[in-house]
Design an enzyme around this catalytic site. Structure first.
Site, short mmCIF file in Angstrom:
data_model
loop_
_atom_site.label_atom_id
_atom_site.label_comp_id
_atom_site.label_asym_id
_atom_site.label_seq_id
_atom_site.Cartn_x
_atom_site.Cartn_y
_atom_site.Cartn_z
N THR A 17 -39.50 -8.29 -33.45
CA THR A 17 -40.35 -7.10 -33.46
C THR A 17 -41.67 -7.37 -34.18
O THR A 17 -41.80 -8.33 -34.94
CB THR A 17 -39.64 -5.92 -34.15
OG1 THR A 17 -39.40 -6.26 -35.51
CG2 THR A 17 -38.33 -5.60 -33.46
N ASP A 18 -42.62 -6.47 -33.94
CA ASP A 18 -43.88 -6.55 -34.66
C ASP A 18 -43.78 -5.71 -35.93
O ASP A 18 -42.70 -5.20 -36.26
CB ASP A 18 -45.05 -6.10 -33.77
CG ASP A 18 -44.94 -4.67 -33.27
OD1 ASP A 18 -44.14 -3.89 -33.85
OD2 ASP A 18 -45.64 -4.33 -32.32
N GLN A 19 -44.89 -5.53 -36.63
CA GLN A 19 -44.86 -4.81 -37.90
C GLN A 19 -44.54 -3.32 -37.74
O GLN A 19 -44.16 -2.67 -38.71
CB GLN A 19 -46.19 -4.98 -38.63
CG GLN A 19 -46.38 -6.38 -39.15
CD GLN A 19 -47.69 -6.54 -39.91
OE1 GLN A 19 -48.60 -5.74 -39.78
NE2 GLN A 19 -47.76 -7.58 -40.71
#
Length: 51
Positions: A17-19
């Protein structure tokens, strides 16, 4: 035409996942490949047989 349906549950890992907690788009091909392999397994074929 007969409707085809296949369900497979996959737990997304934090590293994918991203932030903001959304799956990073670069991981989509890996997810699609996993779905294809699991679908083949569900219908009784191996990846090798498909090749």
């Amino acid at each position: 035409m007969k409707e085809l349906h296949f369900d497979y549950t996959l737990r997304t890992r934090y590293a994918e996942t991203d932030q903001m907690g959304v799956v990073y788009y670069g991981n989509y091909p890996q997810y699609l490949e996993l779905g294809r392999v699991e679908w083949l397994r569900a219908i009784g074929l191996t990846y090798k047989e498909m090749e």
